[in-house]
Write a protein that holds these residues in place. Structure first.
Motif, PDB file in Angstrom:
ATOM      1  N   ILE A 176      20.041 -20.098 -52.238  1.00  0.00           N
ATOM      2  CA  ILE A 176      20.161 -19.029 -51.244  1.00  0.00           C
ATOM      3  C   ILE A 176      21.532 -18.382 -51.428  1.00  0.00           C
ATOM      4  CG2 ILE A 176      20.199 -18.404 -48.808  1.00  0.00           C
ATOM      5  CD1 ILE A 176      18.721 -20.996 -48.204  1.00  0.00           C
ATOM      6  N   SER A 177      21.551 -17.069 -51.419  1.00  0.00           N
ATOM      7  CA  SER A 177      22.831 -16.365 -51.424  1.00  0.00           C
ATOM      8  C   SER A 177      22.850 -15.399 -50.250  1.00  0.00           C
ATOM      9  CB  SER A 177      23.038 -15.614 -52.746  1.00  0.00           C
ATOM     10  OG  SER A 177      22.080 -14.604 -52.897  1.00  0.00           O
ATOM     11  N   LEU A 178      24.049 -15.095 -49.794  1.00  0.00           N
ATOM     12  CA  LEU A 178      24.182 -14.168 -48.680  1.00  0.00           C
ATOM     13  C   LEU A 178      25.512 -13.454 -48.780  1.00  0.00           C
ATOM     14  CD1 LEU A 178      26.297 -15.435 -46.363  1.00  0.00           C
ATOM     15  CD2 LEU A 178      24.403 -16.993 -46.061  1.00  0.00           C
ATOM     16  N   GLU A 179      25.633 -12.421 -48.006  1.00  0.00           N
ATOM     17  CA  GLU A 179      26.876 -11.656 -47.910  1.00  0.00           C
ATOM     18  C   GLU A 179      27.178 -11.429 -46.441  1.00  0.00           C
ATOM     19  OE1 GLU A 179      25.816  -8.075 -49.887  1.00  0.00           O
ATOM     20  OE2 GLU A 179      25.863  -8.981 -51.878  1.00  0.00           O
ATOM     21  N   THR A 180      28.449 -11.483 -46.109  1.00  0.00           N
ATOM     22  CA  THR A 180      28.867 -11.159 -44.751  1.00  0.00           C
ATOM     23  C   THR A 180      30.178 -10.402 -44.807  1.00  0.00           C
ATOM     24  OG1 THR A 180      29.332 -12.036 -42.536  1.00  0.00           O
ATOM     25  CG2 THR A 180      30.062 -13.386 -44.399  1.00  0.00           C
ATOM     26  N   HIS A 181      30.363  -9.522 -43.862  1.00  0.00           N
ATOM     27  CA  HIS A 181      31.620  -8.787 -43.737  1.00  0.00           C
ATOM     28  C   HIS A 181      32.480  -9.385 -42.625  1.00  0.00           C
ATOM     29  CE1 HIS A 181      30.451  -5.634 -46.497  1.00  0.00           C
ATOM     30  NE2 HIS A 181      29.284  -5.583 -45.896  1.00  0.00           N
TER      31      HIS A 181
ATOM     32  N   VAL B  43      34.981 -12.640 -53.091  1.00  0.00           N
ATOM     33  CA  VAL B  43      35.327 -11.729 -52.002  1.00  0.00           C
ATOM     34  C   VAL B  43      35.608 -10.373 -52.627  1.00  0.00           C
ATOM     35  CG1 VAL B  43      36.928 -11.234 -50.111  1.00  0.00           C
ATOM     36  CG2 VAL B  43      36.347 -13.610 -50.659  1.00  0.00           C
ATOM     37  N   VAL B  44      34.915  -9.360 -52.139  1.00  0.00           N
ATOM     38  CA  VAL B  44      35.095  -8.004 -52.643  1.00  0.00           C
ATOM     39  C   VAL B  44      35.951  -7.242 -51.645  1.00  0.00           C
ATOM     40  CG1 VAL B  44      33.950  -5.849 -53.278  1.00  0.00           C
ATOM     41  CG2 VAL B  44      32.876  -8.050 -53.829  1.00  0.00           C
ATOM     42  N   GLU B  45      37.039  -6.692 -52.141  1.00  0.00           N
ATOM     43  CA  GLU B  45      37.908  -5.858 -51.324  1.00  0.00           C
ATOM     44  C   GLU B  45      38.058  -4.518 -52.034  1.00  0.00           C
ATOM     45  OE1 GLU B  45      41.401  -7.752 -49.400  1.00  0.00           O
ATOM     46  OE2 GLU B  45      40.915  -9.415 -50.762  1.00  0.00           O
ATOM     47  N   LYS B  46      37.619  -3.480 -51.396  1.00  0.00           N
ATOM     48  CA  LYS B  46      37.758  -2.146 -51.975  1.00  0.00           C
ATOM     49  C   LYS B  46      38.946  -1.451 -51.334  1.00  0.00           C
ATOM     50  CE  LYS B  46      34.399  -2.245 -54.898  1.00  0.00           C
ATOM     51  NZ  LYS B  46      34.629  -2.160 -56.307  1.00  0.00           N
ATOM     52  N   HIS B  47      38.926  -0.169 -51.293  1.00  0.00           N
ATOM     53  CA  HIS B  47      40.068   0.611 -50.824  1.00  0.00           C
ATOM     54  C   HIS B  47      40.033   0.858 -49.313  1.00  0.00           C
ATOM     55  CE1 HIS B  47      41.027   1.222 -55.012  1.00  0.00           C
ATOM     56  NE2 HIS B  47      39.773   1.616 -55.213  1.00  0.00           N
ATOM     57  N   PHE B  48      39.475  -0.077 -48.581  1.00  0.00           N
ATOM     58  CA  PHE B  48      39.469   0.020 -47.125  1.00  0.00           C
ATOM     59  C   PHE B  48      39.537  -1.391 -46.567  1.00  0.00           C
ATOM     60  CE2 PHE B  48      35.288   0.568 -48.998  1.00  0.00           C
ATOM     61  CZ  PHE B  48      34.530  -0.411 -48.399  1.00  0.00           C
ATOM     62  N   ASP B  49      39.613  -1.533 -45.265  1.00  0.00           N
ATOM     63  CA  ASP B  49      39.879  -2.820 -44.637  1.00  0.00           C
ATOM     64  C   ASP B  49      38.694  -3.780 -44.592  1.00  0.00           C
ATOM     65  OD1 ASP B  49      42.507  -2.143 -44.173  1.00  0.00           O
ATOM     66  OD2 ASP B  49      42.097  -1.302 -42.198  1.00  0.00           O
ATOM     67  N   LEU B  50      37.540  -3.375 -45.048  1.00  0.00           N
ATOM     68  CA  LEU B  50      36.348  -4.217 -44.967  1.00  0.00           C
ATOM     69  C   LEU B  50      36.259  -5.139 -46.176  1.00  0.00           C
ATOM     70  CD1 LEU B  50      33.806  -4.628 -43.216  1.00  0.00           C
ATOM     71  CD2 LEU B  50      32.651  -3.002 -44.713  1.00  0.00           C
ATOM     72  N   LYS B  51      36.155  -6.446 -45.921  1.00  0.00           N
ATOM     73  CA  LYS B  51      35.970  -7.427 -46.990  1.00  0.00           C
ATOM     74  C   LYS B  51      34.509  -7.858 -47.003  1.00  0.00           C
ATOM     75  CE  LYS B  51      40.496  -9.653 -46.818  1.00  0.00           C
ATOM     76  NZ  LYS B  51      41.181 -10.944 -46.589  1.00  0.00           N
ATOM     77  N   GLN B  52      33.998  -8.112 -48.178  1.00  0.00           N
ATOM     78  CA  GLN B  52      32.630  -8.608 -48.321  1.00  0.00           C
ATOM     79  C   GLN B  52      32.705  -9.998 -48.944  1.00  0.00           C
ATOM     80  OE1 GLN B  52      30.015  -6.018 -50.413  1.00  0.00           O
ATOM     81  NE2 GLN B  52      28.403  -7.527 -50.559  1.00  0.00           N
ATOM     82  N   TYR B  53      32.228 -10.991 -48.203  1.00  0.00           N
ATOM     83  CA  TYR B  53      32.238 -12.373 -48.664  1.00  0.00           C
ATOM     84  C   TYR B  53      30.859 -12.696 -49.243  1.00  0.00           C
ATOM     85  CZ  TYR B  53      36.355 -12.630 -45.707  1.00  0.00           C
ATOM     86  OH  TYR B  53      37.583 -12.400 -45.131  1.00  0.00           O
ATOM     87  N   GLY B  54      30.848 -13.045 -50.513  1.00  0.00           N
ATOM     88  CA  GLY B  54      29.611 -13.482 -51.156  1.00  0.00           C
ATOM     89  C   GLY B  54      29.556 -14.996 -51.090  1.00  0.00           C
ATOM     90  N   MET B  55      28.433 -15.533 -50.592  1.00  0.00           N
ATOM     91  CA  MET B  55      28.295 -16.974 -50.423  1.00  0.00           C
ATOM     92  C   MET B  55      27.004 -17.454 -51.062  1.00  0.00           C
ATOM     93  SD  MET B  55      29.762 -17.472 -46.557  1.00  0.00           S
ATOM     94  CE  MET B  55      30.221 -19.188 -46.833  1.00  0.00           C
ATOM     95  N   ILE B  56      26.998 -18.731 -51.453  1.00  0.00           N
ATOM     96  CA  ILE B  56      25.847 -19.296 -52.129  1.00  0.00           C
ATOM     97  C   ILE B  56      25.614 -20.722 -51.623  1.00  0.00           C
ATOM     98  CG2 ILE B  56      27.208 -20.186 -54.055  1.00  0.00           C
ATOM     99  CD1 ILE B  56      24.918 -19.422 -55.901  1.00  0.00           C
ATOM    100  N   ARG B  57      24.349 -21.078 -51.536  1.00  0.00           N
ATOM    101  CA  ARG B  57      23.939 -22.457 -51.237  1.00  0.00           C
ATOM    102  C   ARG B  57      23.039 -22.898 -52.365  1.00  0.00           C
ATOM    103  NH1 ARG B  57      20.493 -26.062 -48.925  1.00  0.00           N
ATOM    104  NH2 ARG B  57      21.421 -27.495 -47.434  1.00  0.00           N
ATOM    105  N   GLU B  58      23.549 -23.806 -53.174  1.00  0.00           N
ATOM    106  CA  GLU B  58      22.806 -24.219 -54.359  1.00  0.00           C
ATOM    107  C   GLU B  58      21.706 -25.209 -54.021  1.00  0.00           C
ATOM    108  OE1 GLU B  58      25.201 -24.373 -58.052  1.00  0.00           O
ATOM    109  OE2 GLU B  58      26.872 -24.538 -56.626  1.00  0.00           O
TER     110      GLU B  58
END
Length: 72
Positions: free
Chosen positions: A33-38, A56-71
């Motif tokens: 299972i994979s998921l993303e949360t801000h 963790v994806v950080e672009k040119h704004f304050d929002l971070k995107q955390y990519g998570m995985i459950r193997e």
């Protein structure tokens, strides 16, 4: 595709019940299972269910995107 709980019933275990069902299904079918949360607060919540941050994806704004995985 999305897991969301109505704000009126948040903090009553609904998300945990939904995740337990998804994890049970994934376990029975040997699926990852994979998921993303801000929301950084969600990271600790998902870790309780065996998810790990893989990026963790950080672009040119304050929002971070955390990519998570459950193997499997």
């Amino acid at each position: 595709i999305y897991l969301a709980v109505d704000p009126h019933v948040q903090h009553h275990g609904v998300a945990a019940l939904l995740l337990d069902e998804a994890i049970d299904y994934a376990n029975r079918h040997r699926m990852m299972i994979s998921l993303e949360t801000h929301n950084e607060k969600n990271v600790a919540f998902y870790r309780q269910f065996g998810f790990k941050v893989f990026g963790v994806v950080e672009k040119h704004f304050d929002l971070k995107q955390y990519g998570m995985i459950r193997e499997v």
